[in-house]
Design a protein around this motif. Sequence first.
Motif, mmCIF file in Angstrom:
data_model
loop_
_atom_site.group_PDB
_atom_site.id
_atom_site.type_symbol
_atom_site.label_atom_id
_atom_site.label_comp_id
_atom_site.label_asym_id
_atom_site.label_seq_id
_atom_site.Cartn_x
_atom_site.Cartn_y
_atom_site.Cartn_z
ATOM 1 N N PRO A 61 0.236 -2.342 -6.803
ATOM 2 C CA PRO A 61 0.024 -1.944 -5.408
ATOM 3 C C PRO A 61 -1.351 -1.305 -5.204
ATOM 4 C CG PRO A 61 1.252 -0.248 -6.530
ATOM 5 C CD PRO A 61 1.066 -1.379 -7.523
ATOM 6 N N ILE A 62 -1.716 -1.162 -3.965
ATOM 7 C CA ILE A 62 -2.862 -0.331 -3.591
ATOM 8 C C ILE A 62 -2.277 1.063 -3.390
ATOM 9 C CG2 ILE A 62 -4.585 0.121 -1.805
ATOM 10 C CD1 ILE A 62 -4.442 -2.973 -1.228
ATOM 11 N N VAL A 63 -2.836 2.055 -4.032
ATOM 12 C CA VAL A 63 -2.312 3.418 -3.916
ATOM 13 C C VAL A 63 -3.431 4.331 -3.455
ATOM 14 C CG1 VAL A 63 -1.196 5.343 -5.105
ATOM 15 C CG2 VAL A 63 -0.622 2.996 -5.751
ATOM 16 N N LEU A 79 -3.603 4.688 -12.038
ATOM 17 C CA LEU A 79 -2.300 4.035 -12.109
ATOM 18 C C LEU A 79 -1.973 3.584 -13.521
ATOM 19 C CD1 LEU A 79 -2.300 1.791 -8.916
ATOM 20 C CD2 LEU A 79 -1.690 4.204 -9.159
ATOM 21 N N VAL A 80 -0.720 3.795 -13.908
ATOM 22 C CA VAL A 80 -0.223 3.342 -15.211
ATOM 23 C C VAL A 80 1.003 2.484 -14.943
ATOM 24 C CG1 VAL A 80 0.719 4.034 -17.440
ATOM 25 C CG2 VAL A 80 -1.047 5.437 -16.348
ATOM 26 N N GLY A 81 0.927 1.216 -15.342
ATOM 27 C CA GLY A 81 2.053 0.312 -15.183
ATOM 28 C C GLY A 81 3.022 0.453 -16.342
ATOM 29 N N PHE A 82 4.142 -0.216 -16.215
ATOM 30 C CA PHE A 82 5.199 -0.140 -17.219
ATOM 31 C C PHE A 82 4.739 -0.702 -18.565
ATOM 32 C CE2 PHE A 82 9.087 -1.969 -19.156
ATOM 33 C CZ PHE A 82 9.726 -0.775 -19.424
ATOM 34 N N ASN A 83 4.134 -1.893 -18.547
ATOM 35 C CA ASN A 83 3.573 -2.473 -19.768
ATOM 36 C C ASN A 83 2.514 -3.498 -19.366
ATOM 37 O OD1 ASN A 83 4.751 -5.122 -19.429
ATOM 38 N ND2 ASN A 83 6.662 -4.375 -20.305
ATOM 39 N N PRO A 84 1.796 -4.085 -20.321
ATOM 40 C CA PRO A 84 0.698 -5.001 -19.967
ATOM 41 C C PRO A 84 1.119 -6.245 -19.187
ATOM 42 C CG PRO A 84 0.461 -4.258 -22.227
ATOM 43 C CD PRO A 84 1.806 -3.785 -21.753
ATOM 44 N N THR A 85 2.369 -6.688 -19.316
ATOM 45 C CA THR A 85 2.790 -7.907 -18.626
ATOM 46 C C THR A 85 3.566 -7.661 -17.340
ATOM 47 O OG1 THR A 85 4.771 -8.050 -19.987
ATOM 48 C CG2 THR A 85 2.833 -9.271 -20.753
ATOM 49 N N LYS A 123 11.945 0.464 -8.434
ATOM 50 C CA LYS A 123 10.780 -0.056 -9.148
ATOM 51 C C LYS A 123 9.830 1.120 -9.290
ATOM 52 C CE LYS A 123 10.883 -4.903 -8.448
ATOM 53 N NZ LYS A 123 10.057 -6.090 -8.395
ATOM 54 N N SER A 124 9.221 1.266 -10.460
ATOM 55 C CA SER A 124 8.424 2.468 -10.694
ATOM 56 C C SER A 124 7.115 2.184 -11.411
ATOM 57 C CB SER A 124 9.247 3.485 -11.484
ATOM 58 O OG SER A 124 9.599 2.940 -12.738
ATOM 59 N N PHE A 125 6.217 3.130 -11.264
ATOM 60 C CA PHE A 125 4.958 3.184 -11.998
ATOM 61 C C PHE A 125 4.555 4.640 -12.031
ATOM 62 C CE2 PHE A 125 3.849 2.491 -7.581
ATOM 63 C CZ PHE A 125 2.788 3.346 -7.349
ATOM 64 N N THR A 161 0.862 -1.174 0.000
ATOM 65 C CA THR A 161 0.000 0.000 0.000
ATOM 66 C C THR A 161 0.899 1.224 0.000
ATOM 67 O OG1 THR A 161 -1.764 -1.147 1.185
ATOM 68 C CG2 THR A 161 -1.804 1.267 1.235
ATOM 69 N N VAL A 162 0.812 1.995 -1.069
ATOM 70 C CA VAL A 162 1.633 3.187 -1.247
ATOM 71 C C VAL A 162 0.751 4.404 -0.990
ATOM 72 C CG1 VAL A 162 3.028 4.502 -2.900
ATOM 73 C CG2 VAL A 162 3.083 1.995 -2.942
ATOM 74 N N ILE A 163 1.257 5.345 -0.196
ATOM 75 C CA ILE A 163 0.520 6.570 0.115
ATOM 76 C C ILE A 163 1.246 7.733 -0.529
ATOM 77 C CG2 ILE A 163 -0.346 8.068 1.950
ATOM 78 C CD1 ILE A 163 -0.236 5.522 3.775
#
Length: 138
Positions: free
Chosen positions: A53-55, A67-73, A92-94, A8-10
């Motif tokens: 994560p839960i943000v 949220l936008v992830g790096f890519n679909p996988t 690690k990033s998003f 969980t990221v705040i």
Amino acid sequence: MLYSPTSTVIVPANYSGKIDLVLADIKENILTVDTNGIGYINQWTFDKTYTRPIVIDGNGNNLDSLLVGFNPTAFYGVGQSCCIDKEQVYSKSFKIERNKTEETFKYRSLTDLVDRRITKKMKPDRYTIIQTETTAEN
């Protein structure tokens, strides 16, 4: 099946932009990110975390739809910034995207943004060019 903890990221209220969870020499993860979008995770979390994560923001709002992830996988992008004392910083990033016209992933160096007291630094691999005074002049 791989085990992956769900973190969980705040983030600060109204934050938009890249989130970097920086590999650090700490026991407990620091998942309340600063105004630069930087939090800190230990080696175990860095190695085992793959799931989204839960943000939530500082007001308790769930930001999952932003949220936008790096890519679909792979949700997290794994990056490195060079260098602090000739060693690399891993993260690690998003991204949290409130405005769809923003660039999805843009490189930023973390070396001037991280807390150097806790950030884990590692020797560069053979593909990393370390900027020195000699290479800077060429």
